[in-house]
Structure formats: C-alpha cells, structure tokens
Motif scaffolding. Structure first.
Motif, PDB file in Angstrom:
ATOM      1  N   GLN A  73       0.826  -1.190   0.000  1.00 14.94           N
ATOM      2  CA  GLN A  73       0.000   0.000   0.000  1.00 14.94           C
ATOM      3  C   GLN A  73       0.868   1.251   0.000  1.00 14.94           C
ATOM      4  OE1 GLN A  73      -3.193   0.314  -0.273  1.00 14.94           O
ATOM      5  NE2 GLN A  73      -3.746  -1.860  -0.198  1.00 14.94           N
ATOM      6  N   VAL A  74       0.263   2.333  -0.431  1.00 13.03           N
ATOM      7  CA  VAL A  74       0.920   3.635  -0.450  1.00 13.03           C
ATOM      8  C   VAL A  74       0.061   4.604   0.349  1.00 13.03           C
ATOM      9  CG1 VAL A  74       1.636   5.574  -1.891  1.00 13.03           C
ATOM     10  CG2 VAL A  74       2.033   3.224  -2.660  1.00 13.03           C
ATOM     11  N   GLN A  75       0.686   5.353   1.230  1.00 18.51           N
ATOM     12  CA  GLN A  75      -0.034   6.348   2.016  1.00 18.51           C
ATOM     13  C   GLN A  75       0.570   7.727   1.770  1.00 18.51           C
ATOM     14  OE1 GLN A  75       1.466   3.627   3.977  1.00 18.51           O
ATOM     15  NE2 GLN A  75      -0.314   2.446   3.323  1.00 18.51           N
ATOM     16  N   LEU A  76      -0.313   8.705   1.638  1.00 14.55           N
ATOM     17  CA  LEU A  76       0.087  10.104   1.543  1.00 14.55           C
ATOM     18  C   LEU A  76      -0.609  10.842   2.690  1.00 14.55           C
ATOM     19  CD1 LEU A  76      -0.327  10.748  -2.292  1.00 14.55           C
ATOM     20  CD2 LEU A  76       1.761  10.208  -1.058  1.00 14.55           C
ATOM     21  N   VAL A  77       0.172  11.515   3.510  1.00 13.32           N
ATOM     22  CA  VAL A  77      -0.379  12.201   4.673  1.00 13.32           C
ATOM     23  C   VAL A  77      -0.006  13.676   4.604  1.00 13.32           C
ATOM     24  CG1 VAL A  77      -0.442  12.342   7.171  1.00 13.32           C
ATOM     25  CG2 VAL A  77      -0.245  10.109   6.054  1.00 13.32           C
ATOM     26  N   GLU A  78      -1.043  14.511   4.543  1.00 11.99           N
ATOM     27  CA  GLU A  78      -0.835  15.960   4.471  1.00 11.99           C
ATOM     28  C   GLU A  78      -0.862  16.578   5.865  1.00 11.99           C
ATOM     29  OE1 GLU A  78      -3.760  14.969   0.983  1.00 11.99           O
ATOM     30  OE2 GLU A  78      -3.601  14.486   3.120  1.00 11.99           O
ATOM     31  N   SER A  79      -0.222  17.723   5.994  1.00  8.16           N
ATOM     32  CA  SER A  79      -0.283  18.505   7.216  1.00  8.16           C
ATOM     33  C   SER A  79      -0.070  19.974   6.866  1.00  8.16           C
ATOM     34  CB  SER A  79       0.763  18.044   8.228  1.00  8.16           C
ATOM     35  OG  SER A  79       2.064  18.213   7.705  1.00  8.16           O
ATOM     36  N   GLY A  80      -0.464  20.839   7.787  1.00  7.37           N
ATOM     37  CA  GLY A  80      -0.215  22.260   7.612  1.00  7.37           C
ATOM     38  C   GLY A  80      -1.431  23.098   7.303  1.00  7.37           C
ATOM     39  N   GLY A  81      -2.561  22.472   7.054  1.00 11.59           N
ATOM     40  CA  GLY A  81      -3.758  23.246   6.785  1.00 11.59           C
ATOM     41  C   GLY A  81      -4.202  24.003   8.023  1.00 11.59           C
ATOM     42  N   GLY A 113      -3.847  11.814  -0.918  1.00 14.72           N
ATOM     43  CA  GLY A 113      -4.035  11.804   0.513  1.00 14.72           C
ATOM     44  C   GLY A 113      -5.471  12.116   0.888  1.00 14.72           C
ATOM     45  N   GLN A 114      -5.723  12.221   2.196  1.00 17.57           N
ATOM     46  CA  GLN A 114      -7.073  12.471   2.698  1.00 17.57           C
ATOM     47  C   GLN A 114      -7.451  13.936   2.632  1.00 17.57           C
ATOM     48  OE1 GLN A 114      -9.398  10.072   3.782  1.00 17.57           O
ATOM     49  NE2 GLN A 114      -7.911   8.850   2.648  1.00 17.57           N
ATOM     50  N   GLY A 115      -6.483  14.796   2.483  1.00 20.37           N
ATOM     51  CA  GLY A 115      -6.758  16.224   2.350  1.00 20.37           C
ATOM     52  C   GLY A 115      -6.554  16.992   3.641  1.00 20.37           C
ATOM     53  N   THR A 116      -6.247  18.271   3.494  1.00 22.70           N
ATOM     54  CA  THR A 116      -6.097  19.163   4.625  1.00 22.70           C
ATOM     55  C   THR A 116      -6.815  20.469   4.293  1.00 22.70           C
ATOM     56  OG1 THR A 116      -4.493  20.174   6.154  1.00 22.70           O
ATOM     57  CG2 THR A 116      -3.856  20.107   3.838  1.00 22.70           C
TER      58      THR A 116
END
Length: 121
Positions: A1-9, A112-115
């Motif tokens: 699996q590949v995961q993309l995790v955003e931060s900073g919003g 990713g899931q979005g921010t």
C-alpha cells in the motif's frame, strides 16, 4: 500500500501565508510527479501545482507567483508554500503522487485524505 499524509492546513487571514507538507510512505519503489490539487465546496477538484522527479514545476494560473511547490526526494515529501493567500484559495488541499510500487511495472496515482485551508477576508 501507499499512504500520503498531508499537514499544515489552517485558517489564515487574507494576505497571509501557509506551508503544506505531505509525506509518502509504504511500498514505494519510485515516485515520478508529486503535487497538490484542491477542491472548494461545490466545485470540482483542480490541479494546483506539480513537481516532477527532475524538478520541473507546473502551476495553475490562479496561483502563479504566489505558491511554490518543492520536494525532497530522499524523504519522499512534497511541500506547498502559499503566500498572499486570498479568500478564493479556501479549499481542501490534496497531496498526490505518481508511484511505482515494489513488484509493479507501471505507475499509479495516489491521493491523501486532504487538509483544510480556510482564508478569511
């Protein structure tokens, strides 16, 4: 699996700045393009910026001169520096990456899931 995790919003006033970060992890052999899309309420998801593995960048006309995309290949991270923010930049920002997984022959797109970024006028 590949995961993309955003931060900073965050919520910021018009004219302010934010920096978004995104970390890719999982069964990754290599990454081609990385980037950011955004979706405002009631609107379609649109491209904001892309950066290739070679460093070539592409921007939506609406953000040129205000946003800067960059990446750290070794850390599998992509960043979006957003300056001179406007109310119309309010949206959920999604990280995206074109990834070749271990054992695969081709590349696939992941998001990713979005921010949430909210700009108050």
């Amino acid at each position: 699996q590949v995961q993309l995790v955003e931060s900073g919003g965050a919520m910021v006033q018009a004219g302010g700045s934010l920096r978004l970060s995104c970390a890719a992890s999982g069964s990754i052999f290599s990454i081609d393009d990385m980037g950011w899309d955004r979706q405002a309420p009631g609107k379609q998801r649109d491209l904001v910026a892309r950066v290739s593995s070679g460093g070539t960048t592409t921007y939506a006309d609406s953000v040129k001169g205000r946003f800067t995309i960059s990446r750290d290949g070794a850390k599998k991270m992509v960043y979006l520096q957003m300056n001179s923010l406007k109310a119309e930049d309010t949206a959920v920002y999604y990280c995206t990456a074109n990834v070749r997984r271990w054992g695969s022959l081709g590349y696939s797109d992941y998001w990713g899931q979005g921010t949430q970024v909210t700009v108050s006028s």
